[in-house]
Design a protein around this motif. Structure first.
Motif, PDB file in Angstrom:
ATOM      1  N   ARG A  96       0.830  -1.202   0.000  1.00 22.23           N
ATOM      2  CA  ARG A  96       0.000   0.000   0.000  1.00 22.23           C
ATOM      3  C   ARG A  96       0.870   1.259   0.000  1.00 22.23           C
ATOM      4  NH1 ARG A  96      -3.646  -0.317   4.595  1.00 22.23           N
ATOM      5  NH2 ARG A  96      -4.884  -1.645   3.240  1.00 22.23           N
TER       6      ARG A  96
ATOM      7  N   ARG B  88       2.603   1.736  -3.354  1.00 18.57           N
ATOM      8  CA  ARG B  88       1.672   2.252  -4.368  1.00 18.57           C
ATOM      9  C   ARG B  88       1.366   3.726  -4.139  1.00 18.57           C
ATOM     10  NH1 ARG B  88      -3.303  -1.188  -5.623  1.00 18.57           N
ATOM     11  NH2 ARG B  88      -3.249   0.223  -7.386  1.00 18.57           N
ATOM     12  N   GLN B  89       1.247   4.146  -2.878  1.00 22.24           N
ATOM     13  CA  GLN B  89       0.979   5.555  -2.586  1.00 22.24           C
ATOM     14  C   GLN B  89       2.134   6.436  -3.040  1.00 22.24           C
ATOM     15  OE1 GLN B  89       0.249   5.615   1.626  1.00 22.24           O
ATOM     16  NE2 GLN B  89      -1.833   4.832   1.427  1.00 22.24           N
TER      17      GLN B  89
ATOM     18  N   SER C 141       2.237   6.512  -6.815  1.00 24.13           N
ATOM     19  CA  SER C 141       1.150   7.356  -7.321  1.00 24.13           C
ATOM     20  C   SER C 141       1.490   8.835  -7.164  1.00 24.13           C
ATOM     21  CB  SER C 141      -0.140   7.030  -6.564  1.00 24.13           C
ATOM     22  OG  SER C 141      -1.166   7.912  -6.915  1.00 24.13           O
TER      23      SER C 141
ATOM     24  N   SER D 255       3.987   9.638  -9.843  1.00 29.46           N
ATOM     25  CA  SER D 255       3.407   9.578 -11.190  1.00 29.46           C
ATOM     26  C   SER D 255       2.465  10.731 -11.484  1.00 29.46           C
ATOM     27  CB  SER D 255       2.645   8.270 -11.377  1.00 29.46           C
ATOM     28  OG  SER D 255       3.516   7.178 -11.293  1.00 29.46           O
ATOM     29  N   SER D 256       1.878  11.323 -10.462  1.00 28.65           N
ATOM     30  CA  SER D 256       0.887  12.382 -10.676  1.00 28.65           C
ATOM     31  C   SER D 256       1.486  13.613 -11.347  1.00 28.65           C
ATOM     32  CB  SER D 256       0.254  12.787  -9.344  1.00 28.65           C
ATOM     33  OG  SER D 256       1.183  13.553  -8.575  1.00 28.65           O
TER      34      SER D 256
ATOM     35  N   ALA E 212      -0.525  13.243  -5.055  1.00 32.24           N
ATOM     36  CA  ALA E 212      -1.607  12.965  -5.992  1.00 32.24           C
ATOM     37  C   ALA E 212      -2.772  13.880  -5.642  1.00 32.24           C
ATOM     38  CB  ALA E 212      -2.030  11.507  -5.900  1.00 32.24           C
TER      39      ALA E 212
ATOM     40  N   GLU F 293      -5.952  13.524  -5.747  1.00 31.94           N
ATOM     41  CA  GLU F 293      -7.059  12.934  -4.992  1.00 31.94           C
ATOM     42  C   GLU F 293      -6.697  12.607  -3.543  1.00 31.94           C
ATOM     43  OE1 GLU F 293      -4.945  10.044  -7.600  1.00 31.94           O
ATOM     44  OE2 GLU F 293      -6.065  11.854  -8.029  1.00 31.94           O
ATOM     45  N   HIS F 294      -5.405  12.493  -3.226  1.00 25.63           N
ATOM     46  CA  HIS F 294      -4.971  12.193  -1.857  1.00 25.63           C
ATOM     47  C   HIS F 294      -3.702  12.979  -1.513  1.00 25.63           C
ATOM     48  CE1 HIS F 294      -7.854   8.996  -1.275  1.00 25.63           C
ATOM     49  NE2 HIS F 294      -7.505   8.483  -2.445  1.00 25.63           N
TER      50      HIS F 294
ATOM     51  N   ARG G 188      12.123   5.219  -8.766  1.00 24.76           N
ATOM     52  CA  ARG G 188      11.252   4.060  -8.969  1.00 24.76           C
ATOM     53  C   ARG G 188      11.986   2.730  -8.822  1.00 24.76           C
ATOM     54  NH1 ARG G 188       6.792   6.461 -10.377  1.00 24.76           N
ATOM     55  NH2 ARG G 188       6.816   8.310 -11.670  1.00 24.76           N
TER      56      ARG G 188
END
Length: 150
Positions: free
Chosen positions: A25, A28-29, A32, A35-36, A99, A101-102, A113
């Motif tokens: 998790r 991935r956070q 993300s 990547s944003s 990101a 959204e978060h 990466r």
């Protein structure tokens, strides 16, 4: 008595699976956030360390940073991150990736990466070894109890 040889490894496996979920998790956070493409200037509000262990065990120290930044929409976000660079001090300005959204899941770690994938992979392989050991332990215990006639 025999149940103990199944319950203990199953509890260990459950803890390892939970740990794997947490590691995946967070990976991935962070991925993300990188990547944003969204970045912001953040101020380090506080740094502190926590220690664990001691006595007969090894002492482990973790460095924490508390950052605050403003998103492009004007929302002020404060977040805490573990294992940041020791050179970042209170009052320093750093670039954070987040990101849209978060934004509370932002990271001040520079994009890397390959390093993130390697760290996550190594931790998951280690967890896999623990699970495999527990399964082998339970199989051997089962065979021994069958052999002894219990």
């Amino acid at each position: 008595m025999e149940a103990l040889f199944y319950i203990a490894p199953l509890l260990i496996i459950a803890l390892v699976v939970f740990g794997a979920i947490v590691v995946i998790r967070r990976s991935r956070q962070v991925g993300s956030a990188w990547s944003s493409g969204l970045t912001a200037e953040a101020r380090c509000l506080r740094t502190y360390t926590t220690t664990s262990g001691g006595g007969d065990t090894m002492v482990s120290t973790t460095l924490h940073h508390v950052y605050e930044f403003t998103t492009r929409e004007g929302r002020t976000v404060r977040f805490e991150e573990r294992n940041g660079p020791g050179t970042t001090l209170e009052g320093d300005i750093v670039t954070v990736h987040y990101a849209a959204e978060h934004p509370e899941r932002a990271t001040a770690h520079a994009p890397a990466r390959g390093k993130l994938a390697a760290e996550t992979g190594c931790v998951l392989v280690f967890f896999g070894v623990i699970v495999a050991f527990c399964v082998v332990f339970m199989v051997v215990a089962h065979e021994m109890f069958d052999f002894m006639g219990f």
